[in-house]
Design a protein around this motif. Sequence first.
Motif, PDB file in Angstrom:
ATOM      1  N   ASP A 113       0.670  -1.087  -0.099  1.00 18.51           N
ATOM      2  CA  ASP A 113       0.028  -0.107  -0.126  1.00 18.51           C
ATOM      3  C   ASP A 113       0.779   1.343   0.002  1.00 18.51           C
ATOM      4  O   ASP A 113       0.139   2.369   0.206  1.00 18.51           O
ATOM      5  CB  ASP A 113      -0.917   0.007   1.319  1.00 18.51           C
ATOM      6  CG  ASP A 113      -0.326  -0.117   2.607  1.00 18.51           C
ATOM      7  OD1 ASP A 113       1.130  -0.073   2.331  1.00 18.51           O
ATOM      8  OD2 ASP A 113      -0.862  -0.180   3.597  1.00 18.51           O
ATOM      9  N   GLN A 115       2.722   4.266  -1.252  1.00 25.35           N
ATOM     10  CA  GLN A 115       2.444   5.231  -2.378  1.00 25.35           C
ATOM     11  C   GLN A 115       3.738   5.895  -3.083  1.00 25.35           C
ATOM     12  O   GLN A 115       4.345   6.694  -2.502  1.00 25.35           O
ATOM     13  CB  GLN A 115       1.848   6.517  -2.067  1.00 25.35           C
ATOM     14  CG  GLN A 115       0.379   6.170  -1.348  1.00 25.35           C
ATOM     15  CD  GLN A 115      -0.772   5.855  -2.332  1.00 25.35           C
ATOM     16  OE1 GLN A 115      -0.854   6.471  -3.393  1.00 25.35           O
ATOM     17  NE2 GLN A 115      -1.614   5.004  -2.070  1.00 25.35           N
ATOM     18  N   TYR A 116       4.135   4.964  -4.008  1.00 29.34           N
ATOM     19  CA  TYR A 116       5.683   5.298  -4.677  1.00 29.34           C
ATOM     20  C   TYR A 116       5.665   6.069  -5.673  1.00 29.34           C
ATOM     21  O   TYR A 116       4.743   5.988  -6.573  1.00 29.34           O
ATOM     22  CB  TYR A 116       6.302   4.019  -4.823  1.00 29.34           C
ATOM     23  CG  TYR A 116       7.612   4.156  -5.284  1.00 29.34           C
ATOM     24  CD1 TYR A 116       8.661   4.622  -4.281  1.00 29.34           C
ATOM     25  CD2 TYR A 116       8.191   4.008  -6.356  1.00 29.34           C
ATOM     26  CE1 TYR A 116      10.006   4.989  -4.605  1.00 29.34           C
ATOM     27  CE2 TYR A 116       9.591   4.214  -6.934  1.00 29.34           C
ATOM     28  CZ  TYR A 116      10.263   4.741  -5.857  1.00 29.34           C
ATOM     29  OH  TYR A 116      11.602   5.033  -6.346  1.00 29.34           O
ATOM     30  N   GLN A 117       6.294   7.404  -5.704  1.00 29.61           N
ATOM     31  CA  GLN A 117       6.254   8.222  -6.790  1.00 29.61           C
ATOM     32  C   GLN A 117       7.768   8.622  -6.995  1.00 29.61           C
ATOM     33  O   GLN A 117       7.965   9.827  -7.360  1.00 29.61           O
ATOM     34  CB  GLN A 117       5.310   9.497  -6.422  1.00 29.61           C
ATOM     35  CG  GLN A 117       3.837   9.198  -6.486  1.00 29.61           C
ATOM     36  CD  GLN A 117       3.302  10.103  -5.458  1.00 29.61           C
ATOM     37  OE1 GLN A 117       3.797  10.869  -4.723  1.00 29.61           O
ATOM     38  NE2 GLN A 117       1.788  10.347  -5.894  1.00 29.61           N
ATOM     39  N   CYS A 121      10.765   9.940  -2.799  1.00 32.55           N
ATOM     40  CA  CYS A 121       9.652   9.323  -1.641  1.00 32.55           C
ATOM     41  C   CYS A 121      10.530   8.796  -0.323  1.00 32.55           C
ATOM     42  O   CYS A 121       9.932   8.214   0.564  1.00 32.55           O
ATOM     43  CB  CYS A 121       8.710   8.508  -2.162  1.00 32.55           C
ATOM     44  SG  CYS A 121       7.843   8.865  -3.366  1.00 32.55           S
TER      45      CYS A 121
END
Length: 225
Positions: A113, A115-117, A121
């Motif tokens: 879950d 949130q990889y950007q 990050c």
Amino acid sequence: MLDNSRLRIAMQKSGRLSDESKKLLAQCGIKINLQEQRLIAFAENMPIDILRVRDDDIPGLVIDGVVDIGIVGENVLEEEVLDRQAEGQQPQFKQLRRLDFGACRLSIAAPRDFQYQGPRCLQDLRIATTYPHLLKRYLANYNVTFKTCLLNGSVEVAPRAGLADVICDLVSSGATLEANGLKEIEIIYQSKACLIQRSGIMSAEKQALIDKLLTRIQGVIQARE
Ligand code: PRT
Ligand code: ZN
């Protein structure tokens, strides 16, 4: 007293590279009787001794000139080189060739879950790994700094155990990540097994034997392609 006239080859004793290393040497015509518990095995038909050790020890044994040749994963080799460079040394050895086994990648993986950007990050996160130098070199390209959780095994359980936010570990099929609720977010290094030689002068006989082995390895690998 060590017999310096025989070619000394280091390979992994037991693990993911040992069967293939053993097979490669056998296919080169080296007749070895590997007794399971023995550290050293002597070839019967060539002046070669096989030293069977932990894979992590192989780069150092070659760099320090204790053995002439080593078969090791590029991941372990590169990490050792970076570690020694960080200590101000200039490790010397010759890369003879890449081999056709031991393929894997060193990847950063995060809980599903997450949130990889992109690498930014990861700034200031705690990352569990056995390869802190390779990881640091990669993230430095993005000006990302991180906290390390150094583990030599069970890296994949670190996030669940609350030891780290994400991990950086070897992946081949991806099944281990999957089983631990992790997803691969960044590949940082592609690796295969390789053959390395110590630097420094070799006797003409030893060098001739190495050249002969290299020619045979070339033939073995070509035949498998
Ligand atoms: O006892 P010793 O120190 O000699 O062995 P080791 O336990 O440190 O190493 P070993 O035998 O696990 O791996 C030796 C070398 O094989 C590594 O340094 C790599 O060069 C290469 N290799 C290739 C791998 C893998 N594939 C691999 N999948 N090494 C480890 N893994 C592990 C990974 O760490 C993770 O736990 O396998 C798991 C992931 O596999 P998948 O298929 O589920 O993705
Ligand atoms: Zn190891």
